[in-house]
Motif scaffolding. Structure first.
Motif, PDB file in Angstrom:
ATOM      1  N   THR A 295       0.860  -1.184   0.000  1.00  0.00           N
ATOM      2  CA  THR A 295       0.000   0.000   0.000  1.00  0.00           C
ATOM      3  C   THR A 295       0.899   1.238   0.000  1.00  0.00           C
ATOM      4  OG1 THR A 295      -0.147   0.050   2.408  1.00  0.00           O
ATOM      5  CG2 THR A 295      -1.838  -1.199   1.265  1.00  0.00           C
TER       6      THR A 295
ATOM      7  N   GLU B 106       0.691  -3.227   4.839  1.00  0.00           N
ATOM      8  CA  GLU B 106       0.260  -1.883   5.213  1.00  0.00           C
ATOM      9  C   GLU B 106       1.237  -1.270   6.224  1.00  0.00           C
ATOM     10  OE1 GLU B 106      -1.156   0.696   4.590  1.00  0.00           O
ATOM     11  OE2 GLU B 106      -3.264   0.688   5.162  1.00  0.00           O
ATOM     12  N   ASP B 107       1.297   0.056   6.243  1.00  0.00           N
ATOM     13  CA  ASP B 107       2.157   0.724   7.225  1.00  0.00           C
ATOM     14  C   ASP B 107       1.519   0.741   8.612  1.00  0.00           C
ATOM     15  OD1 ASP B 107       0.166   2.448   6.352  1.00  0.00           O
ATOM     16  OD2 ASP B 107       1.486   4.139   5.948  1.00  0.00           O
TER      17      ASP B 107
HETATM   18 MG    MG Z   1      -1.328   3.631   4.550  1.00  0.00          MG
END
Ligand code: MG
Ligand code: IMP
Length: 181
Positions: free
Chosen positions: A41, A99-100
């Motif tokens: 992402t 995802e972060d």
């Molecule tokens: Mg993000």
């Protein structure tokens, strides 16, 4: 060379790298003998996905997705937009969305529903950070690097107003830090 310090360091590069290695080992075990599509992402996950993928031994293919519910402030707008769609064929594939950070969970809930339309065999989520206490959407992350409190974090891919993604550590900002930026 001087090190740039912003905010209070929460996780060092070494800590993140060690945790990524542990999670990669878990993914290897869960997908033994299978292929995985890693879906990065954008933009926040670029460093984390690098750490994860270099330790994996299962076969992987890589693609990117960009969705956002954030403007340039530190609070979510709640409206999710897909800005870049992955090109890879996900039909019957094992997909891991990397995802972060998961905050309210709104972004990922929307993204996962969209990806389901492509008929994957499975979809899981691997997030570097998780703010479980902030969750409003019915969403569960399968692989979590670190659980954190309700803090605004930057670095290691995470931004404040598109800046600080390059910091080689994760730090958090307090109100007075934000005023000084
Ligand atoms: Mg993000
Ligand atoms: P959610 O939809 O509320 O879960 O928001 C998720 C997205 O908001 C993340 O993928 C990040 O891009 C951004 N975000 C949430 N919390 C933070 C933070 O503390 N620092 C930087 N970005 C954040």
């Amino acid at each position: 060379m001087a090190e740039r310090k912003f905010g209070k360091v929460l996780f060092t590069e070494e800590q993140i790298s060690k945790r990524a290695k542990e999670i990669a080992a878990q993914i290897d075990k869960d997908y033994e003998g299978e292929e995985v599509i890693l879906l990065c992402t954008l933009k926040g996950s670029i460093m984390w996905i690098g750490d994860i993928m270099k330790h994996l031994t299962v076969d992987t293919r890589l693609d990117f997705i960009s969705a956002s519910s954030y403007g340039s402030s530190t609070t979510s707008s709640g409206v999710v937009k897909i800005k870049f769609d992955p090109e890879i064929n996900m039909y019957n594939a094992n997909v891991i969305v990397v995802e972060d950070i998961v905050d309210t969970g709104n972004t990922l809930k929307y993204v996962l529903a969209k990806l389901q339309e492509r008929g994957p065999k499975s979809i899981k989520v691997c997030t570097m950070l998780n703010k479980e206490s902030r969750r409003t959407a019915d969403f569960h992350a399968d692989y979590v690097g670190f659980e954190i409190d309700d803090l605004f974090v930057i670095g290691y891919g995470l931004d404040f107003d598109q800046k600080y993604r390059d910091l080689p550590y994760i730090s958090y900002l307090e109100e007075d830090d934000i005023d000084k930026l």
